[in-house]
Write a protein that holds these residues in place. Structure first.
Motif, short mmCIF file in Angstrom:
data_model
loop_
_atom_site.label_atom_id
_atom_site.label_comp_id
_atom_site.label_asym_id
_atom_site.label_seq_id
_atom_site.Cartn_x
_atom_site.Cartn_y
_atom_site.Cartn_z
N THR A 20 41.36 -3.12 68.92
CA THR A 20 40.45 -2.96 70.04
C THR A 20 40.42 -4.14 71.00
O THR A 20 39.78 -4.06 72.02
N LYS A 21 41.11 -5.23 70.69
CA LYS A 21 41.03 -6.37 71.60
C LYS A 21 41.80 -6.13 72.90
O LYS A 21 41.54 -6.77 73.90
N GLN A 22 42.73 -5.18 72.87
CA GLN A 22 43.47 -4.81 74.09
C GLN A 22 44.06 -3.42 73.90
O GLN A 22 44.25 -2.97 72.78
N PHE A 23 44.31 -2.76 75.02
CA PHE A 23 45.01 -1.47 74.96
C PHE A 23 45.80 -1.28 76.24
O PHE A 23 45.46 -1.83 77.29
N VAL A 24 46.87 -0.51 76.15
CA VAL A 24 47.70 -0.20 77.31
C VAL A 24 47.03 0.95 78.06
O VAL A 24 46.88 2.04 77.51
N ASP A 61 33.57 4.62 77.32
CA ASP A 61 32.68 3.54 77.76
C ASP A 61 33.45 2.22 77.68
O ASP A 61 33.87 1.81 76.61
N TRP A 62 33.62 1.56 78.83
CA TRP A 62 34.36 0.31 78.89
C TRP A 62 33.46 -0.91 78.67
O TRP A 62 33.91 -2.05 78.81
N THR A 63 32.21 -0.68 78.34
CA THR A 63 31.27 -1.80 78.14
C THR A 63 30.90 -1.99 76.67
O THR A 63 30.50 -3.09 76.29
N ALA A 64 30.99 -0.95 75.85
CA ALA A 64 30.60 -1.04 74.46
C ALA A 64 31.28 0.08 73.67
O ALA A 64 31.57 1.14 74.23
N PRO A 65 31.58 -0.09 72.40
CA PRO A 65 31.30 -1.28 71.60
C PRO A 65 32.19 -2.47 71.94
O PRO A 65 31.90 -3.60 71.57
N VAL A 66 33.30 -2.24 72.64
CA VAL A 66 34.17 -3.35 73.07
C VAL A 66 34.00 -3.49 74.58
O VAL A 66 34.04 -2.51 75.32
N ILE A 173 55.63 -0.30 85.89
CA ILE A 173 54.32 -0.95 86.04
C ILE A 173 53.51 -0.68 84.78
O ILE A 173 53.41 0.46 84.33
N THR A 174 52.95 -1.75 84.25
CA THR A 174 52.14 -1.67 83.04
C THR A 174 50.82 -2.39 83.27
O THR A 174 50.80 -3.48 83.84
N MET A 175 49.73 -1.77 82.83
CA MET A 175 48.42 -2.41 82.86
C MET A 175 47.86 -2.43 81.45
O MET A 175 47.76 -1.38 80.80
N VAL A 176 47.52 -3.63 80.97
CA VAL A 176 46.94 -3.80 79.64
C VAL A 176 45.52 -4.33 79.81
O VAL A 176 45.32 -5.38 80.43
N GLN A 177 44.56 -3.58 79.29
CA GLN A 177 43.15 -3.99 79.36
C GLN A 177 42.85 -4.89 78.18
O GLN A 177 43.11 -4.52 77.03
N VAL A 178 42.28 -6.06 78.47
CA VAL A 178 42.00 -7.05 77.45
C VAL A 178 40.49 -7.27 77.39
O VAL A 178 39.84 -7.47 78.42
N ALA A 179 39.93 -7.22 76.19
CA ALA A 179 38.49 -7.34 75.99
C ALA A 179 37.99 -8.73 76.37
O ALA A 179 38.73 -9.72 76.35
N LYS A 180 36.71 -8.80 76.71
CA LYS A 180 36.05 -10.06 77.05
C LYS A 180 36.26 -11.07 75.93
O LYS A 180 36.10 -10.76 74.75
N GLY A 181 36.68 -12.27 76.29
CA GLY A 181 36.87 -13.34 75.33
C GLY A 181 38.19 -13.32 74.59
O GLY A 181 38.46 -14.19 73.78
N GLU A 182 39.03 -12.33 74.88
CA GLU A 182 40.33 -12.21 74.20
C GLU A 182 41.46 -12.63 75.12
O GLU A 182 41.28 -12.73 76.33
N GLN A 183 42.64 -12.84 74.54
CA GLN A 183 43.84 -13.21 75.28
C GLN A 183 44.85 -12.08 75.21
O GLN A 183 44.98 -11.42 74.17
N TYR A 184 45.58 -11.88 76.28
CA TYR A 184 46.65 -10.90 76.31
C TYR A 184 47.71 -11.24 75.29
O TYR A 184 48.12 -12.40 75.16
N ASP A 185 48.17 -10.24 74.54
CA ASP A 185 49.22 -10.39 73.55
C ASP A 185 50.36 -9.46 73.93
O ASP A 185 50.21 -8.24 73.87
#
Length: 192
Positions: A20-24, A61-66, A173-185
């Motif tokens: 859950t820390k990131q998703f494509v 929901d992009w605000t919770a739980p993540v 083109i790729t977009m990866v969503q990264v959660a608050k406080g996390e780093q892109y992997d």
């Protein structure tokens, strides 16, 4: 044998967290021609990421739980083919929500590029144009990608007299969503 299930249960939260820390959001490779730009509907110069092109497992929901709303988006464009002339080019990347307010959508973009190659950047989700016009708790239904020159918001490539400097092009083109406080992997990406 009885200790093994306990180990699996203890590992489960870590596995869920890692997922859950990131998703494509999407990863699209396509050729885009002047004819594609002229004939795209409802708007010209648009490539629409809808249906199976956008991740069907994206959160509602992009605000919770993540919290992705206050995280970052990692934008990666691989320019595989570009006409000669080194015309500065960019793609505006617009989030089209299930429910919006104000103008009803928000946009970020790729770096401006003049040649083939890979261009990457991280953008805070709270910094791009009209990001507050999206009701993030209701999710995103599609992405609209718009090819432009480097002149700003209205610089649609299909309107230019020298459009041949922009078309045809082949990009991934790729977009990866990264959660608050996390780093892109980058390991989340697959080869194409």
């Amino acid at each position: 044998m009885k200790k093994l299930p306990v180990l699996i249960v203890l590992m489960l939260p870590l596995t869920l967290f890692a997922q859950t820390k990131q998703f494509v959001l999407f990863d699209q490779e396509f050729v885009y021609t002047k004819q594609d730009a002229d004939n795209s509907t409802p708007s010209k110069s648009h490539y629409y990421v809808t249906g199976e092109k956008i991740n069907p497992k994206r959160p509602k929901d992009w605000t919770a739980p993540v919290d992705y709303r206050n995280g970052t988006v990692h934008i990666r464009i691989e320019v595989k083919e570009k006409p000669a002339g080194n015309a500065p080019t960019t793609w505006t990347l617009c989030y089209i929500p299930n429910k919006g307010k104000g103008n009803g959508y928000g946009c970020t973009g790729t770096d401006v590029y003049t040649s083939t190659g890979v261009y990457e950047r991280d953008v805070p989700m709270t910094s791009f144009w009209e990001n507050e016009s999206i009701i993030w708790e209701e999710g995103i239904k599609q992405m609209d990608l718009v090819i432009k020159d480097d002149s700003g918001g209205q610089g649609h490539a299909h309107k230019r007299a020298d459009f041949e400097k922009f078309f045809p092009t082949k990009v991934r083109i790729t977009m990866v969503q990264v959660a608050k406080g996390e780093q892109y992997d980058s390991s989340i990406l697959t080869e194409k």
